[in-house]
Design a protein around this motif. Structure first.
Motif, PDB file in Angstrom:
ATOM      1  N   HIS A 147       0.799  -1.229   0.000  1.00 10.50           N
ATOM      2  CA  HIS A 147       0.000   0.000   0.000  1.00 10.50           C
ATOM      3  C   HIS A 147       0.830   1.275   0.000  1.00 10.50           C
ATOM      4  O   HIS A 147       0.546   2.199  -0.744  1.00 10.50           O
ATOM      5  CB  HIS A 147      -0.931   0.027   1.216  1.00 10.50           C
TER       6      HIS A 147
ATOM      7  N   ILE B  60       1.234  -6.864  -4.274  1.00 12.42           N
ATOM      8  CA  ILE B  60      -0.066  -6.559  -3.673  1.00 12.42           C
ATOM      9  C   ILE B  60      -0.542  -7.830  -2.977  1.00 12.42           C
ATOM     10  O   ILE B  60      -0.476  -8.917  -3.542  1.00 12.42           O
ATOM     11  CB  ILE B  60      -1.083  -6.113  -4.740  1.00 12.42           C
TER      12      ILE B  60
ATOM     13  N   HIS C 202      -3.174  -9.264  -2.376  1.00 15.94           N
ATOM     14  CA  HIS C 202      -4.163 -10.138  -3.024  1.00 15.94           C
ATOM     15  C   HIS C 202      -3.659 -10.709  -4.348  1.00 15.94           C
ATOM     16  O   HIS C 202      -4.352 -11.461  -5.009  1.00 15.94           O
ATOM     17  CB  HIS C 202      -5.474  -9.377  -3.235  1.00 15.94           C
TER      18      HIS C 202
ATOM     19  N   ASP D 266      -7.844  -5.820   4.928  1.00 15.02           N
ATOM     20  CA  ASP D 266      -8.058  -5.070   3.691  1.00 15.02           C
ATOM     21  C   ASP D 266      -9.329  -5.585   3.047  1.00 15.02           C
ATOM     22  O   ASP D 266      -9.536  -6.795   2.954  1.00 15.02           O
ATOM     23  CB  ASP D 266      -6.878  -5.268   2.744  1.00 15.02           C
TER      24      ASP D 266
ATOM     25  N   HIS E 110     -10.425  -5.865   0.086  1.00 15.16           N
ATOM     26  CA  HIS E 110     -10.392  -6.680  -1.140  1.00 15.16           C
ATOM     27  C   HIS E 110      -9.865  -8.091  -0.910  1.00 15.16           C
ATOM     28  O   HIS E 110      -9.527  -8.799  -1.868  1.00 15.16           O
ATOM     29  CB  HIS E 110      -9.630  -5.954  -2.241  1.00 15.16           C
TER      30      HIS E 110
ATOM     31  N   SER F 112      -3.296  -2.629  -9.852  1.00 24.58           N
ATOM     32  CA  SER F 112      -4.174  -2.924  -8.717  1.00 24.58           C
ATOM     33  C   SER F 112      -4.485  -4.407  -8.577  1.00 24.58           C
ATOM     34  O   SER F 112      -4.308  -5.189  -9.507  1.00 24.58           O
ATOM     35  CB  SER F 112      -5.504  -2.156  -8.793  1.00 24.58           C
ATOM     36  N   CYS F 113      -4.995  -4.769  -7.392  1.00 21.37           N
ATOM     37  CA  CYS F 113      -5.296  -6.173  -7.116  1.00 21.37           C
ATOM     38  C   CYS F 113      -6.416  -6.706  -7.988  1.00 21.37           C
ATOM     39  O   CYS F 113      -6.662  -7.908  -8.031  1.00 21.37           O
ATOM     40  CB  CYS F 113      -5.643  -6.354  -5.642  1.00 21.37           C
TER      41      CYS F 113
ATOM     42  N   CYS G 131       0.483  -0.992  -4.882  1.00 17.38           N
ATOM     43  CA  CYS G 131      -0.907  -0.548  -5.097  1.00 17.38           C
ATOM     44  C   CYS G 131      -0.976   0.741  -5.917  1.00 17.38           C
ATOM     45  O   CYS G 131      -1.905   0.964  -6.679  1.00 17.38           O
ATOM     46  CB  CYS G 131      -1.600  -0.306  -3.761  1.00 17.38           C
TER      47      CYS G 131
ATOM     48  N   CYS H 129      -3.970   3.163  -7.389  1.00 12.07           N
ATOM     49  CA  CYS H 129      -5.278   2.649  -6.991  1.00 12.07           C
ATOM     50  C   CYS H 129      -5.788   3.398  -5.771  1.00 12.07           C
ATOM     51  O   CYS H 129      -6.972   3.654  -5.652  1.00 12.07           O
ATOM     52  CB  CYS H 129      -5.206   1.163  -6.685  1.00 12.07           C
ATOM     53  N   LEU H 130      -4.879   3.736  -4.836  1.00 12.00           N
ATOM     54  CA  LEU H 130      -5.335   4.444  -3.645  1.00 12.00           C
ATOM     55  C   LEU H 130      -4.609   5.758  -3.438  1.00 12.00           C
ATOM     56  O   LEU H 130      -4.865   6.450  -2.464  1.00 12.00           O
ATOM     57  CB  LEU H 130      -5.231   3.565  -2.390  1.00 12.00           C
TER      58      LEU H 130
ATOM     59  N   ASN I  32     -10.570  -0.836  -8.786  1.00 14.47           N
ATOM     60  CA  ASN I  32     -11.912  -1.273  -8.401  1.00 14.47           C
ATOM     61  C   ASN I  32     -12.779  -0.174  -7.788  1.00 14.47           C
ATOM     62  O   ASN I  32     -13.934  -0.414  -7.476  1.00 14.47           O
ATOM     63  CB  ASN I  32     -11.787  -2.435  -7.416  1.00 14.47           C
TER      64      ASN I  32
ATOM     65  N   ARG J 193     -10.709   9.081  -4.856  1.00 12.28           N
ATOM     66  CA  ARG J 193      -9.953   7.851  -4.606  1.00 12.28           C
ATOM     67  C   ARG J 193      -8.559   7.907  -5.231  1.00 12.28           C
ATOM     68  O   ARG J 193      -7.581   7.469  -4.648  1.00 12.28           O
ATOM     69  CB  ARG J 193     -10.739   6.654  -5.149  1.00 12.28           C
TER      70      ARG J 193
HETATM   71  S1  SF4 Z   1      -7.728  -2.072  -3.802  1.00 11.91           S
HETATM   72 FE1  SF4 Z   1      -5.946  -0.938  -4.407  1.00 11.91          FE
HETATM   73  S2  SF4 Z   1      -5.085  -0.266  -2.460  1.00 11.91           S
HETATM   74 FE2  SF4 Z   1      -6.478  -1.922  -1.974  1.00 11.91          FE
HETATM   75  S3  SF4 Z   1      -5.190  -3.759  -1.990  1.00 11.91           S
HETATM   76 FE3  SF4 Z   1      -6.058  -3.520  -4.034  1.00 11.91          FE
HETATM   77  S4  SF4 Z   1      -4.479  -2.425  -5.166  1.00 11.91           S
HETATM   78 FE4  SF4 Z   1      -4.048  -2.144  -3.017  1.00 11.91          FE
END
Ligand code: SF4
Lengths: 465, 206
Positions: free
Chosen positions: A63, A107, A109, A128, A130, A346-347, A407, A410-411, A429, A435
């Motif tokens: 992250h 990441i 995930h 988390d 996700h 991203s995941c 990440c 994505c964040l 996502n 975001r």
């Molecule tokens: S949603 Fe984005 S910030 Fe959250 S684990 Fe997946 S890649 Fe990382």
């Protein structure tokens, strides 16, 4: 015992104790941590407690790390103390941490399924939301809050209420260019961002069985965007083939025993769900979001909705606010909307198949002069695999920036943000307000659609490229 | 954890559906702020304009909602990210109870870890309650009584709600879940021994 669902089979075998009212104390068979976890270690220490089963917890950095090429833990000094602290806590506790530059880092995930830390039939948690992604492997996986992380570290258990069960059946054959991302965005559009609230979702049907593991992970990843904490796909030969010989997967006789066990997991034919929904994937066009919730989604051949046509006042106001934030005109076609940024990562969509799909579109073409486009592989292993296949060269030659795994945008930590007012097509996502950075306007889509937008400088139908 | 029994106070209506935890507290704020300081940044992107000044139209900037102890919200409140800081931000603002038709599932659990009560009532009840509060310009106080499991509207109308017994007891007594579970350590041990026997392949060899 009567017919059982996949979810019930896994849930039942993890019940340490029934607590009444549908609540249970559940055994946690896998716990994953990311770089936000040092707080939890600290809280545990303050209580004078130790990690109960460090061998069942695995950690990585994703992250808060920079994804700048050549990055180190020191690249962003403001965040360096967090990484150092996580390293020190993990080491002291005996938790295996996959550190920067090491195969396995990525990441959380992406790395779990990749290393075989995520196994069918396990109950897996991570701090988390996700974490639902891991359900694509046939695990019962869900996100937890930071107090719950401390609980898991201390006791290797978690208190949960048994959710209701929904089955989402995807039937039919998708048209060329339709991906798992399009399938799940379409479902969210149909049942809404709260459509799965209170449920665990099992994704089933011929179109799910036909997906590779990566596609199933993408599907399950967006369960939380349906409001469901947990989504899953029954393990099958595709799952077993994916897992065999991975780093943390049992070998030889243990493998045979594990597979025999996993074969018993799929829902019994006459198992009953509280809710059933069906999607005909043959009718789906490539999906793209236009608003500030994943349910604000249309086919790329569709139009931005017009609030005037909406009767319900609350929904109408939400549409007006979303269009205003996104700077879009009601009723206009979504295709043709100019784009400033593209984020492939991203995941949801940063695994090797995702990068291959984007590279097919990018190959031999150029990113539009007005667009900045990033490709951020989901893990160190994905990065190495992509480089071995020459995908990084394809992207770089086309004008994409090739970055380190994490990440990233994505964040929007580490100043890896879309600037205010600018528009991005992103494979992540969440298209929430802010975001990807304060004022950033995000359109969610598949990797191929994102690559196509980067080349065209506007939202386009990848099927025409 | 602070116990929760009866709460009476100003209730701020914010009826948008699907308000996510990214909006409740931005990710950057989690980096260097203490829990207790997050309240200033609750709903930051709606509360402040781009130049940093307060947006007077936003409900939490209007008196008496500035002193809100409760919030009346739309469906799927606090969906999205698992960040527990969404609860801490509300708490630090002064809000200890949110009334909504439904909640993001992780946020819902996080609330009970922190002594914040999420109350689920039907959408019509939420709308009526918000309308009644608005009609008094927010002066009409709302009561949430966990001992009787009722929401009392400013005019006195009572609506029952249900909370699972386990969570209710934890809130009423301010119990600590980790200690409760640790008391079950023998059961956990027995479970783990059985699981190791049944699925030895699940346990990484040291
Ligand atoms: S949603 Fe984005 S910030 Fe959250 S684990 Fe997946 S890649 Fe990382």
């Amino acid at each position: 015992m009567g017919a059982q669902t996949l979810f019930e089979k896994i849930w039942n075998r993890h019940v340490v104790s029934e607590l009444g009212d549908g609540y249970a104390l559940l055994y946690v068979s896998r716990h994953l941590m990311h770089d936000g976890g040092s707080q939890a270690f600290l809280a545990l220490k303050e209580r004078g407690l130790a990690v109960r089963n460090p061998e069942l917890t695995f950690a990585t950095f994703d992250h808060v790390i920079s994804t700048l090429p050549g990055r180190t833990a020191e690249t962003n000094p403001a965040l360096t103390p967090r990484l150092y602290s996580m390293r020190a806590h993990a080491k002291a506790a005996g938790v295996r941490l996959f550190d920067l530059g090491e195969p396995g880092q990525g990441i959380v995930h992406v790395m779990g399924p990749e290393l075989g830390l995520t196994l069918p039939g396990t109950l897996l948690v991570c701090g988390d939301s996700h974490t639902c992604t891991h359900g694509g492997m046939g695990a019962l996986a869900f996100g937890i809050g930071s107090s719950e992380v401390v609980h898991v570290l201390a006791t290797q258990t978690i208190v949960q209420r048994r959710p209701k069960l929904m089955r989402a059946t995807f039937e039919g054959t998708p048209a060329a260019g339709i991906t798992a991302k399009d399938m799940i965005l379409n479902l969210i559009g149909v049942i809404g961002a709260a459509g799965g609230t209170g449920f665990a979702v099992e994704y089933a049907g011929a179109a799910i069985r036909a997906l590779d593991i990566e596609g199933r992970l993408t599907i399950c990843n967006l369960s939380i965007e349906l409001g469901a904490k947990c989504g899953m796909v029954a393990p099958d030969e595709v799952t077993f083939a994916h897992l065999k010989d991975r780093a943390f997967v049992p070998k030889d006789a243990a493998w045979e025993a594990a597979v025999a066990d996993w074969r018993t997991l799929p829902s019994d034919p006459d198992a009953v769900f509280d809710r059933e929904v069906a999607i005909d994937v043959g009718k789906i066009a490539p999906q793209i979001t236009w608003g500030t919730s994943p349910e604000h989604v249309v086919g790329v051949d569709g139009h931005i909705p017009d609030p005037k046509t909406v009767g319900d006042a609350e929904r109408r106001n939400a549409l007006v606010a979303a269009l205003d934030y996104m700077g879009l005109a009601p009723g206009a076609p979504i295709a043709g909307t100019p784009v400033d940024w593209v984020f492939i990562g991203s995941c949801t969509n940063s695994r090797i198949c995702d990068l291959r799909a984007a590279a097919v579109v990018a190959k031999g073409r150029r990113v539009a002069a007005t667009v900045r486009a990033w490709v951020v592989p989901g893990s160190e292993n994905v990065k190495r695999q992509a480089e071995a296949e020459g995908l990084d060269e394809v992207f770089k030659a086309a004008g994409f920036e090739w970055r380190e795994p994490g990440c990233s945008m994505c964040l929007a930590m580490n100043n890896e943000t879309v600037p205010p007012g600018q528009r991005s097509v992103s494979t992540s996502n969440r298209n929430f307000v802010g975001r990807q950075g304060p004022g950033a306007r995000t359109h969610l889509a598949s990797p191929a659609m994102a690559a196509a937008a980067a080349l065209a400088g506007r939202i386009v139908d990848v099927r025409g490229m | 954890m602070e116990a929760f029994t009866v709460l009476k106070g100003v209730a701020a209506p914010l009826l948008r559906a699907n308000i996510n935890t990214d909006v409740i507290i931005r990710i950057e704020r989690l980096r260097d702020l203490e829990k207790a300081d997050l309240g200033r940044y609750a709903f930051e992107s709606w509360r402040y304009r781009r130049d940093g000044s307060e947006d007077p139209a936003f409900v939490l900037n209007r008196p008496p909602y500035r002193e809100a102890r409760l919030m009346i919200a739309g469906q799927n409140f606090a969906c999205g990210s698992s960040r527990e800081a969404a609860v801490w931000a509300l708490q630090s603002f002064g809000i200890r109870c949110v009334i909504a038709p439904s909640f993001g599932p992780i946020f819902y659990n996080n609330c009970f870890q922190n002594g914040v009560l999420p109350v689920v009532v039907p959408a019509e009840v939420v709308e009526d309650l918000a309308a009644e509060v608005e009609a008094t310009q927010g002066e009409g106080k709302v009561v949430v009584d966990l001992t009787r499991c009722v929401v009392v509207a400013p005019g006195g109308k009572e609506t029952p709600f249900s909370v699972d017994a386990l969570l209710r007891e934890g809130m009423l007594k301010g119990l600590d879940q980790i200690e409760l579970t640790r008391a079950r350590e023998p059961q956990i041990q027995a479970f783990q021994a059985r699981d190791r026997e049944r699925r030895p392949w699940l346990y990484p060899s040291a």
